[in-house]
Structure formats: C-alpha cells, structure tokens
Design a protein around this motif. Structure first.
Motif, PDB file in Angstrom:
ATOM      1  N   GLU A 191      -0.162   3.524  -2.505  1.00  0.00           N
ATOM      2  CA  GLU A 191      -0.630   2.538  -1.538  1.00  0.00           C
ATOM      3  C   GLU A 191      -1.961   1.922  -1.993  1.00  0.00           C
ATOM      4  OE1 GLU A 191      -0.914   3.904   2.479  1.00  0.00           O
ATOM      5  OE2 GLU A 191      -1.516   1.939   3.231  1.00  0.00           O
ATOM      6  N   GLY A 192      -2.020   0.612  -1.945  1.00  0.00           N
ATOM      7  CA  GLY A 192      -3.233  -0.078  -2.348  1.00  0.00           C
ATOM      8  C   GLY A 192      -3.310  -0.345  -3.837  1.00  0.00           C
ATOM      9  N   HIS A 193      -2.416   0.234  -4.614  1.00  0.00           N
ATOM     10  CA  HIS A 193      -2.417   0.009  -6.061  1.00  0.00           C
ATOM     11  C   HIS A 193      -1.392  -1.055  -6.419  1.00  0.00           C
ATOM     12  CE1 HIS A 193      -4.680   3.739  -7.516  1.00  0.00           C
ATOM     13  NE2 HIS A 193      -4.697   3.794  -6.198  1.00  0.00           N
ATOM     14  N   GLY A 194      -1.576  -1.628  -7.598  1.00  0.00           N
ATOM     15  CA  GLY A 194      -0.602  -2.590  -8.077  1.00  0.00           C
ATOM     16  C   GLY A 194      -0.528  -2.563  -9.589  1.00  0.00           C
ATOM     17  N   TYR A 195       0.657  -2.886 -10.108  1.00  0.00           N
ATOM     18  CA  TYR A 195       0.853  -2.962 -11.549  1.00  0.00           C
ATOM     19  C   TYR A 195       1.087  -4.417 -11.938  1.00  0.00           C
ATOM     20  CZ  TYR A 195       1.956   2.001 -10.812  1.00  0.00           C
ATOM     21  OH  TYR A 195       1.923   3.314 -10.436  1.00  0.00           O
TER      22      TYR A 195
END
Lengths: 163, 756, 468
Positions: free
Chosen positions: B599-603
């Motif tokens: 959650e809150g991360h992105g690639y």
C-alpha cells in the motif's frame, strides 16, 4: 595580519578581517580543495573542518578563526599517500565531475571522526547540506562507508594526521 | 601550463621520424569499419566547417585526422582528442582505447585535450558522442600506428610482419627479439602508410577495453590537486567579477564608477555598454567591488518574460514553424483513440561550481582557458566579439564543474577575454557568482507535448500522432551573438537566430519518434521561432521530455489495454537489443506482471534508445507516496543498458546511475521561476534539487555485453527512462497521473486525493 | 505538546488526591467496533476532516522521524521520562481502528481513550474539548480513511506514580474544564470562528501560554508567551515583542505562507504549523489571524511609531541589491571593529541581513526581528547555531548554521551586539552558558525547515524516511 592554523601549520595572512575563509584558503594559501559553490552556505562545496566540526568556509569570516584548527582535504593525505577518506573515494570511484567531492569528504570526515561505524541513514542525514549535481550520491555514500571501515583499521599515524 | 610547452604539432604530414612518430593521415576507409552511420549530432557540427560531410563522426570535420597520436623516443605516447573531460571519465576511456590498440601499458600514455592549437577540431563535446567520435578515431589511429611500428621492426629484423607482435610498447620477434617503440621511432625516418583497413584487436583479446579502470583524474581531485579552471592561479593574475543586468532585457542607464575605482585592490573597472566588470588584486576585493558596483548601477528594466502561471499556453502562443520529424501514415483500422498532453517548465543545468574563465592577452594573442564543450567554436565567436582575426585567439579546455550541456562556460570565457583586453599582460580570471549562474545560464526550454494514439480492439497501438512545442535546444556559439557579454557590449552582437533542422539525432525533437513499431505515425515539431527566455542545450536536449511523454503515455495505454506495462512495451518492440534491455531491467527488478505493490508503493518502468541511435536503456523503479503530503520517496531502481562495445564499464555505470538521479531531481522538483521581468530562481533555496536524504536505497546498473559492435554513446541515455520511470511509479502508487512537470509534492498530493 | 510541563508537581498530586478519587476517576471502556470501511465515509466529510487535522497539527506529533504518517512513536521527552505519541491510523491492533466515533469523540472531549484510560495532557484535550461533535465527526472520518499502519507505540518511560493514569483524574479535576467552545455574542462570526479554532483544535496556547508548576496553562496569563521544543513561543497578547505590531493581515500572511515581510520566517515548531495551515480552509486561517490580532489588541501609539521607524530604517537597505546582477549579498556593514560582536555581525551576518533581498529568501533586517526583541535569546541562539536547513525538494529559505564556526563566547558577543544595536530592550543576561546548554543538546531543540511553496507539512528534513 590574521593568524590561522591550517592542517597543523600556522600562517599569517594579510587580508581584511571580513574575508571569508574560503578565499584565504584558495588565494592566500593556494589550497585547491575547498571550492566556491554558492557563497551562501547552501551547497557545501566549500566545507572544511574546524575543531572537529563541519563549516561552510564561504560564509565564515577569518575574524572569528584566531586559534582554531582548520582542516582541509589537503590535510587528509596526499596523492602519494592518500588518507582513508581519500583512498575510499578513489576505490569507489566516487566522482563524476568531482567538484563537490572535497566538501563531501570534509563533511563526512566530521561524522566518521565521531563514529566511523555510522549507518547508511546517519550518513545520508549528515550529508544533507551538501549538494551534488552529477548524481554521484550513491557512490559517495558507499565511499563514506568504506572510509569508515578503513579508519577503523587505520594506523595511529593516520589518526594523528587527520586529527 | 604544462601543455603550452608541447611543440606545435599542427603540421599535416603522413609520418615523420627522428625522435617521434606522429600519426596524421587519412583513414576514411578504415573508419568505416566500426562507425555505424548515425546522423549528425547537431550540436557538434553545425558550428564548424565540414569539409567531408559524407563521412561519419569526427571525420566530417577532420578528414585528415592530424595529430591524434605522438610517440616519443622514450616510448611514451601522447594521444590528442578534441573531446573534453566533463566528469564523464572520457580521458580515461580514450586512453584505454589507445592502450588497447597501441599495445602500450596504460601508464605509458598521456592525453592532450581540446586546444585550438594542439588538438583536432571535434566540434562540441555533446550528445554522448565522445567515444563514438573520438574513441573510434583514436582506436583506428592507434591500431595503424601499432602496425606501422611492427612494419618498421620487420624491416629492421628482416622478418615478415606476420612473425612479429606488439606487447607492452615493444615489438617481439619469434626468437625473443625485442624492439621498443621508442627505439623504433628514434633513429631515422620511418616510412609507413595508412592502410585502408585497420587491424583492430578482436574483443576476445582485449586486456584494457571492457575492463573497469580507475579514472586518472580522481586521485588529484580528492587530494587537493589543481584539477579545475577555478584552481588556476598564474603569476600576476587578477580576479575579475561581472555585474550582470538585474533582468534579461535590462540595459545599463548610468553608473558612478568613482567610488568603486578607489576601493582597495581595485585595478580597473570596465564598462562597455551594459557590460560591467571589475578587476582586483584579491578575490574578496573583487567581490566587494562587484557589490559596490552593483549598488551604484542604474538600469532600465523591461517586462520581457512569459506568464509563468500558464506557461504551456504562453509557449503555444509563440509563432512556430512546423518541422515534420516523421510522416509515415498508412491506413489502419483504429477502433479507439486516446490522447494526453504533457508540459515541462524551463529547467537549469545547475553546475555546482559556477562558470569560470581565464584569459591572458600577450602580444596581441588572447589565450583563453575555458571549461567550454567546444574550444574551436568559442575561438571563432570570441575573436568575432573582440574584432580580431581568429589566429589571435587561442582556446584551451580546462575542466570545470560538471556542465550537462551549454551552461555559463562559454559566456564566462568571453567575459574573461573581454576583461583581459583592459589589462594586457596580466592573466584575468572571471568567476561567476552563484546567482549569476542560476539567472544567466542558458536554460533548457519549456516544452509542451501532445500525443494521440489510435488503438485496435486489444488496445494495441496502430497509429501514433505526436506534436511537440519547443524552442531550439541549441544556442551554442555560433557567432559572437551567442555570447552574453557580446550581447551587452555597446556595439552589441545580436543573438543567433536558430533555424529549424530535422536531423536523425534530433534537437528539441530528439527521441520524439518512438522506437516502438507502430504501423502508422506522424511526428511534428512546432519549432518556436521566438525565445522569450534564453535557452540552449541541457543533457539529452528534447529527449528527456519526449521520452517522458512517450513512456508515460505507453503506461496509460497499457492500463487501458489491461496489459502489463513491460509486456505491453515488448509487444510493440521489434529491435531485439531493445527487447533485451527491457527484459533484463524487468528481471533485475523482480518485475512480475500484475503484481501488486505494498500500500502506498508503486512500480514504474520506462525504456528508450537514446536518439534512436545510441545506447539502449531501461529503468524499473519503486517509489512510495504519502498521499496526505504528496511526498514521494524513491525506494530502489534497476537499470539495464546496452552501450555497444563498452570501454570502461565502471564509467558507464557511473553515468547511468547519475543520470537516473539527476532525472529524478528534474522530474520531482525542478522548474525555473520568474516574474514578467526577472528570473527569480537565483540560488538553491529558490531552485531546489535533490539532496542526500531523498536518495533511493539502491540503483543497480547492468551492462549487457556487446563485444565487437560499435560504441554507442551512453552518457545521456538514462535521463529519459529515469524520469519517466519515476512518474510511472508514482502513477502506479496513487492511481492517477500528473501530466505537468515537475511532479511536486502539491501536485502529487492533489492527484492522490483526487482533487484534480 | 512535546515538552511536558504538567508533570512538575506530579508527586504532590498523589498526596492531594489519594486513592479516594478512584471512583471519581473511573471511566468505562467503549465497545470496540469493526474498523469502518473507507467507503463508508462521505468524501466531503473526509476533506473537511483533512482541513481540520491540518489546523490541529495532528501529523506533527503523531509521526515519528522516518515513520509513517499518523503512526505515532514520536518520543516526547519530559523532565520525568518519555511519553510516546500514539498510533492514530485505523490499524485495528496498534492504532485506533477499533475506536467508534463515540470513543474518538470522548478522547477529544474528555481525554479518555477507548478502553477508559485517562490520557496524558501531552495530548492537548484541554483545548480539544472545545471541538464540536460535528468537527470531531469530520476528524474521525479523516483519520479512519488513512492507511492503516501496524506500529506498536512504545511503552511510556515514566516512573511511579506518574505512570498510574488514575493520577491524571486529579489533574483534570484541578485544571480541566470539559466543554465545547461557547461563542461570544458580542463578537463577529469570523472572530468566533477564529477563537473556536485557536482555543480548540489549533491549541495555540499549548505553546504560547505559560504553564504552572503542574504543567497546566495559566489561565490568567493567556497568550503571555511560553516555550516549546527548546524554543521561546512569543507572547500573542499585548506583550507581543514583535517590533512591528502584527495586524490581522500580516498574521494571515504569516500563518498561510510561513513568512511575512516585516516579521520574518517561521522556524522551529512554528514552521510545520504554518505549513499545515496552508492545507486548511483559507477562511479558517484568516479567522484565526483576526482572533489573534484582537487578542493582541491595538498597539499603543508609541509602539506603532517605533515599528514604523524600524520599517523605515530597514527599507533604506533596499537600495539596490539585485540578486541576478552580482549576488544576493551586499558589502559588509561598516561597524566599530573593536567590538568583537560588531565585527562578527559585519562579516558574517550583515552581508545577507542588510542586503535588502526580501524574505523569505533574503535575511530579515534585524531591526524587524522579534527574536532580537524577545524576552530570551533562545531563538536567535538556535538560529545562529543551526540555521534554517533546506526543505526537501521545495523552495524555501536556507540559512547556514554557524555552530562549527562560532564559539559560545563569539555567539554571546554577537547577540549582545545585536540586542544593543537593533532593539530598545534591556540586555540579555548569561547568554554564553545558554549557548553552551543548547549546543550540548540539553534543550532538545526541534529543528524544522520551512517550505515556502509546497504548503504541506511536514517539510522537515529531520522527519524524512531514511529506512526502507
């Protein structure tokens, strides 16, 4: 005349007392390492060590420096016998244009003299005032960590020299 | 001034002996071996004559390749290059190439850099061309020199050349005969001839090329050596400072010089129109005099700058000339179209060391030491500014702080040259102040891009329509009008008017034509003919913004097609080397189709082949975004690069890693600010860049080996993919895209909170 | 707030109150609930909650250095031990995920948690009690829609008997008056809105009102000036030391941008307050400014004319430094070089502070500086030692710190000179030992930087995540 102690040597310099240390180092003492970057204390290229603390030499007038011990990159070692900090930057190839590097080394020196085992996070937080534009940051952090290790195993001689 | 003692080597000769071997011959056929035929690097060659425009690379300007290599009787060899060390490690890499082909130990070599008296004219050091141009030339020259030496040894030993080989600066015979290179050149005239084909060392036999080597310049730089122009202090040197106008269109009305002229240490105050400078014995005296002069000057100012609050609109309102970059439209069965518009503000180079120049007028010859990327063009422009024949100006490159393109270097050189005219016989060093560098360097242009894709029912791209609005990204000298002091002199030189040129390497349109295999495409550059702000080349020119736009949009389209972004790219790529870097970066990162981030991360992922001609680069990157504040934290990045034959892998990795960090800073933080009259980004508090705490945990770089293939310039290859990968990762994290650069905390927060 | 002043006489409390108060003090638990789904909250309510949370400055205490927002763990040092800010994310185990709206409302109104335990007034419920149910509902909606972060709040490090929460009931009996804000019918709606926010959620008095021995705000000295995190919080009443009297307009500008031309830039614990204020509804910031200006009252004619004189003198500095021309600095001031403080000021300070470059990026002329006119030299010492660090990736003032360059004695000489030259106030006593004390870290000085553009808190280098 103002009396200064730089890298263990005493100097008498004939300049205005409001002269920033940076220009005394570069122009009077012909020391190249401390660099002009902003003259505002915003980038850290001019960083030197005074009595174990990191100082922006570009905003530090020599009028306040009587009796203080000033160390520059030239005081960390020579090209023939580089000190641990210098050795580490060479081994990590931690430079692109290299202009910011002497300031980086002096700020890092202050941290490692206090704690040669400083963590990655501590190094980053400590290095915050110094700017690099080439994006060499990752290697600079690696070099500082390596320098810490070298210092921990360095001889008493080196410790004295960088004192 | 060591290089000034070197004898004049500018004579054109084939080969001469008695003490030295100097390589100087035509190698047209030989060079064709390893140089593929890229288009022109516009920055490199437009300013210099091209006697042989049909030839690749530096041969255009130097078909006769004079003086690339000199071998002394001591056996020591000197290599000459017209490419400048900018912190990219070019000195070391070029020497590695020479050592490899000459068969001389690396330590037995030295390098002479750009100098209008000593070095070949290779135009500008720009566009990731140094290894491609200079490296290729040196490689051939070295290989041929080695064979000529072997030939000379064969003659002396009366042996066929096939029985001899060169190693460590010595030619070895089958029975243990040894003839050192120094010996071979010392006795009498050697006759040799360049061969149409160079006998290049096969990649499998490399001992030097392809091996990481420590850079030769770093030990000096980390021990207080005199490494930069700023460190030069010739005897009798005066310190110069300039007082620039307070705004781009300002003109000097009046100034009372009397108070300044009597200040301690002040030797001279120079006024020429709106050009105002001061010379003093000591640096601090010069600075104080400059400040006093600034306070004494009265300027008339004019509102000449665009409205920053709606910059895209202001840019698109500028008259434009359209250049068709590519027009390959074919009928396609489009079922759906999608479009997006991206914007980018003006950005700065932001060298950590402000620009500096040193000039010395002696007996009518003005010698200028400069950290310019092009000594020959500067020589011409400065001579024009001074109104002297070109022979009366010599420009010598000395390293400065990293420039990343056309920063204040050329202007500072001109400043110094102009001030030096006022004090013949005394060297004059001009150091720009931080605020001057920020406000007066030529900026990277603001840009708008608009892309529209026609898709089939599976979301695949059939038709690609791309428009970009931008000024030229090149206002390098040129004429004297490209130099700031020349624009301010009483007899002012007007700035050069940039011309629209569509070239394979591109300018503002660089990388605007995607490498992806879309069946139908149309790309157009709305070339803005008026520049409300002085602009020029910044690392990658238009490539950063064009790759940013293309790669952001590719992600949008992948989402629409319910495809994985990596897979979506691969399905549109045909170039196997492109596919390989994409796959490798994904593999390094641990990319898995459809994988959810914490959650809150992105690639994010992005790819480009720089200029569609140079190195391939793909970047996968993870960020974390705090929606409440919009703070973006870089977590980690993986990058795969294919730079063809790699000379110094350590150097390539350093460049790629640095490029990603620099591009992340551009992408997250950077935009020039100004009001209608003045530039207001004048220091690091008003133009922030990335600092240590914002760094990711790791940036891994993997270089895909391509032995035996041509060099592919790598110095700028990661700017586009690096920036786009950051944006794609943010979009992945918050589910919304921000189309306007920079992706500030406020914009990301608003997008994250769906307030846009 | 972070420096807990309410524990001063805690031992006495035990004697005063005794075990008999248990019955009085007892609060029952409110039944836990299943964490409500994000979608169950009206987005408009959440947005209003965000605005209110910005005024309440919640994220600043409830986020530790390098930690997730609102996940707590920030150590709050006290003279007796350390209290840790709690996790107020909706995590069901370690946060407030199982708190009902009623439980949340009770914590705000009464300072009692969901399980019925009294809360330490480090959580300023003496102010939050004034918040309406409606606003509590919005705050609840905002907090319950944050990312749930599993982060155990460390146990407080407090000795007996302060670690017995029942003791707090006695404190409340003495100093705590629960109840929603009562509007003053004689005042305008804007004034009342400002008063409601400043006295309630904004808890301005938490720093700006002095506290008694038991750590409670002295009601009789409302806004007479207090302290916070190693900084002096200046008086916001008629005793305001600002050399140029504040107005509603200047306060509004300061609160919403973090700087004001004639007062300088916010720093220390005030920096995130102003940064947060930008996220609040603009009318609310303006209302707070209106209310605070009225508390300060109309300045005396004498004070007003002194202020005008200072502005006049300072404006003479604007004679011509144009930063693009020749740099942001000016010539060192001409001073009596025999005075060591003057020599330091001229060489190290005046080139920026007399350059005429406007705030926030230029140095404030010290004649206009509240810090130089304040009751203690604490704030200028902090600024001289540590400067204003650069905000992360955003425009903002940067001032270099001089901790390494100047000795304690030099800083004391410098401050004595500045006080004498730029203010009409009596000299500060014992500056040098205070510098030494602050330098040694005894004051637990909180350093924050100010972003002048980002408008979002916390733009704070000491709060960045450096662990992954």
């Amino acid at each position: 005349m103002v009396a200064l102690t730089v890298n263990g040597q005493s100097h008498q310099v004939d300049v205005d007392p409001d002269t920033p240390l940076l220009y005394v180092l570069r122009d009077e003492l012909k020391l190249n390492a401390a660099k002009y970057g902003c003259g505002l204390g915003q980038c850290g290229a001019c960083t030197v060590m005074i009595d174990g603390e990191a100082v922006f030499s570009c905003v530090t007038p020599i009028v306040v420096l009587e009796g203080r011990n000033i160390t520059t990159v030239e005081g960390l070692g020579t090209i023939e016998a580089p000190g641990p900090m210098q050795q580490a930057f060479i081994e990590e190839q931690a430079a692109q244009c290299g202009y910011c590097i002497p300031g980086m080394m002096m700020r890092a020196q202050v941290l490692l003299q206090r704690d040669p085992a400083a963590s990655d996070e501590e190094i980053r937080a400590h290095m915050e005032p110094n700017l690099c534009r080439c994006g060499t940051h990752m290697r600079i952090v690696a070099a500082i960590k390596r320098a810490g290790k070298l210092m921990q195993t360095a001889s008493v001689d080196t410790a004295k020299r960088t004192g | 001034m060591e290089r000034m003692t070197i004898p004049d080597l500018s004579r054109r000769s084939v080969l001469f002996g008695t003490g030295a071997l100097v390589m100087a011959f035509t190698m047209r056929p030989a060079l064709a071996q390893t140089t593929q035929a890229p288009g022109d690097e516009t920055q490199n060659f437009q300013a210099v004559e091209q006697p042989a425009p049909d030839l690749p690379g530096s041969l255009k300007t130097n078909p006769n390749l004079e003086s690339w290599i000199r071998i002394e009787a001591s056996g020591h060899a000197t290599i000459f290059t017209g490419k400048a060390e900018l912190g990219q490690g070019i000195k070391t890499a070029l020497l590695q190439i020479a050592a490899e082909e000459l068969k001389i130990p690396f330590e037995g070599l030295s390098l002479i850099g750009p100098d209008t008296v000593l070095s070949p004219n290779e135009g500008y050091t720009a566009g990731s061309h140094s290894i491609q141009d200079s490296g290729t030339a040196i490689r051939h020259a070295a290989a041929q020199a080695r064979d000529i030496l072997i030939g000379e040894a064969a003659r002396r030993l009366s042996l066929p050349v096939e029985q001899l080989r060169a190693e460590k600066g010595t030619v070895l015979g089958p029975a243990g005969q040894k003839l050192g290179y120094g010996e071979l050149v010392s006795d009498h005239l050697i006759e040799g001839r360049a061969q149409p084909v160079s006998k290049l060392t096969p990649a499998g036999d490399f001992v030097e090329m392809g091996t990481p080597r420590h850079r030769i310049d770093i030990p000096g730089k980390v021990t207080g050596g005199a490494a930069y122009i700023q460190d030069m202090r010739p005897d009798g040197m005066l310190h110069g400072r300039i007082v620039r106008p307070p705004s781009p269109a300002a003109r000097l009305q009046s100034v009372d010089l009397s108070g300044v002229e009597t200040m301690p240490g002040v030797v001279k105050v120079v006024r020429d129109g709106s050009f105002l400078g001061v010379l003093a014995e000591k640096e601090w005296q010069a600075i104080k005099a400059m400040r006093a002069l600034s306070a004494a000057a009265q300027w008339s100012e004019q509102a000449s700058l665009p409205e920053i609050n709606d910059l895209p609109k202001a840019l698109m309102a500028i008259p434009a000339e359209d250049g068709v970059v590519v027009d390959k439209q074919v009928p396609v069965a489009v079922t759906r179209t999608q479009e997006a518009t991206f914007t980018r503000p003006y950005q700065i180079h932001g060298s950590i060391g402000p620009s500096c120049g040193l000039a010395h007028l002696v007996d009518g010859l003005t010698t200028v030491w400069t950290h310019t990327q092009g000594v020959y063009p500067d020589q011409k422009a400065i001579a024009q500014m001074l109104g002297v024949p070109i022979e009366q100006v010599r420009c010598i490159h000395v390293e400065g702080s990293g420039c990343y393109g056309h920063n204040g270097a050329d202007d500072a050189a001109a400043d110094a040259a102009l001030l030096a005219q006022a004090m013949p016989g005394r060297p004059v060093k001009v150091q720009w102040m931080r605020e001057q560098e920020h406000a007066w360097e030529p900026f990277s242009p603001g840009m708008v891009t608009k892309v529209r894709a026609g898709l089939d029912d599976k979301g695949n791209i059939l038709d690609w329509n791309y428009e970009l609005w931008s000024n030229s990204h090149n206002s390098r000298p040129g004429t004297a009008g490209a130099l700031l002091p020349a624009q301010h002199m009483a007899k002012a030189f007007p700035p050069d008017v940039p011309k629209l040129q569509i070239t394979p390497e591109g300018n503002g349109d660089r990388n605007s034509n995607p490498l992806y295999a879309f069946p139908s495409r149309h790309v157009i550059w709305h070339f803005l003919t008026e520049a409300p702000i002085r602009v020029s080349a910044l690392r990658g020119l238009g490539a950063y913004m064009n790759v940013f736009s293309i790669e952001n949009f590719m992600d949008d389209l992948a989402v629409q097609a319910k495809a994985d972004p990596v897979e979506y790219r691969l399905r549109h790529l045909q170039d196997q080397r492109a596919k390989d870097v994409v796959s490798r970066a994904a593999e390094m990162f641990g990319w898995k189709a459809g994988q959810a981030a914490p959650e809150g991360h992105g690639y994010g992922f992005a790819f480009a082949r720089y200029k569609n001609l140079a190195a391939y680069c793909a970047v996968a990157l993870e960020v974390k975004v705090e929606p409440e504040t919009g703070r973006v934290r870089l977590i980690r990045a993986s990058s795969a690069v294919d730079a063809g034959e790699v000379v110094n892998p350590n150097g390539v990795a350093n460049q790629v890693q640095g490029g990603i960090i620099q591009a992340a800073s551009w992408t997250l933080y950077e935009g020039l600010t100004f009001d209608r009259t003045r530039i207001t980004s004048v220091d690091w508090s008003t133009y922030p860049i990335m600092r240590f705490d914002a760094l990711p945990e790791a940036i891994d770089v993997d270089i895909i080996p391509r032995h035996g293939t041509p060099f592919l310039g790598a110095g700028e290859c990661s700017q586009g993919p690096g920036g786009a990968a950051v944006a794609n990762a943010i979009t992945h994290a918050i589910g919304r895209r921000v189309y306007d650069l920079p992706l500030t905390r406020e914009r990301v927060r608003d997008a994250a909170q769906k307030r846009v | 707030m972070r420096l807990i002043r309410f524990l001063g006489g805690a031992l006495c409390l035990v004697v005063i109150l005794g075990i008999g108060f248990v019955a009085f003090a007892w609060r029952s638990a409110i039944d836990p609930v299943e964490p409500p789904a994000t979608a169950s909250f009206d987005p408009a309510l959440v947005e209003r909650g965000a605005s209110l949370a910005a005024i309440g400055n919640c994220s600043v205490c409830h986020t530790k250095e390098g930690g997730e927002i609102m996940a707590g763990g920030l150590p709050l040092p006290t003279p007796f031990g350390t209290i840790y800010a709690t996790n107020i994310t909706p995590d069901p185990e370690t946060g407030i995920g199982r708190w009902s709206e009623e439980a949340f409302g009770r914590a705000m109104r009464e300072g009692v948690d969901q399980e019925g335990r009294h809360l330490y007034p480090a959580f300023p419920y003496d102010h939050f009690t004034k918040v309406t149910d409606d606003d509590n509902r919005a705050l609840y909606a905002y907090l319950m829609t944050r990312k749930a972060v599993r982060a155990e709040t460390p146990a407080n490090e407090l000795p007996f008997p302060i670690n017995v929460r029942m003791v707090l009931a006695g404190w409340k009996m003495l100093f705590f008056t629960p109840g929603v804000y009562e509007p003053d019918a004689a005042q305008t709606a804007e004034w009342n809105r400002g008063a409601y926010l400043a006295e309630g959620l904004g808890h301005c008095g938490g720093c700006h009102t002095p506290r008694n021995l038991l750590g409670a705000e002295k009601k009789s000295e409302h806004y007479a000036g207090g302290e916070a995190e190693g900084w002096t919080a200046y008086a916001l009443n008629a005793a305001s030391p600002a050399p140029v009297p504040w107005t509603a307009e200047s306060l509004n500008q300061y609160l919403t941008t973090g700087y004001e031309a004639q007062h300088g830039v916010a720093r220390g614990p005030m920096a995130p307050v102003t940064a947060n204020m930008r996220l609040a509804a603009p009318d609310d910031a303006k209302a707070i400014a209106t209310y605070i200006a009225s508390v300060m009252g109309q300045p005396s004619t004498e004070k007003k004319s002194l202020g005008e004189k200072s502005v006049q003198q300072s404006s003479e500095l604007e004679k011509g430094v144009q930063v693009q021309s020749a740099g942001a600095q000016t010539l060192p001031a001409a001073v009596d070089m025999k005075d060591p403080g003057a020599a330091i000021y001229a060489a190290a300070c005046s080139t920026c502070h007399e350059a005429g470059r406007p705030v926030p990026y230029g140095g404030l002329p010290l004649r206009l500086s509240t810090a130089i006119h304040g009751p203690t030299p604490t704030n200028p010492i902090n600024v001289i030692l540590y400067g204003l660090p650069a905000p992360e990736g955003e425009r903002g003032p940067i001032m270099p710190g001089f901790a390494g360059a100047l000795t304690d004695q030099q800083i004391a000489q410098l401050l004595a000179y500045m006080r004498k030259t730029f203010s009409d106030k009596p000299e500060w006593k014992d500056i040098e030992p205070l510098v030494a004390d602050i330098r040694a870290g005894h004051k637990d000085t909180d350093l924050r930087s100010l972003s002048s553009d980002g408008g979002n808190a916390p733009a704070n280098p000491t709060k960045r995540e450096t662990s992954w």
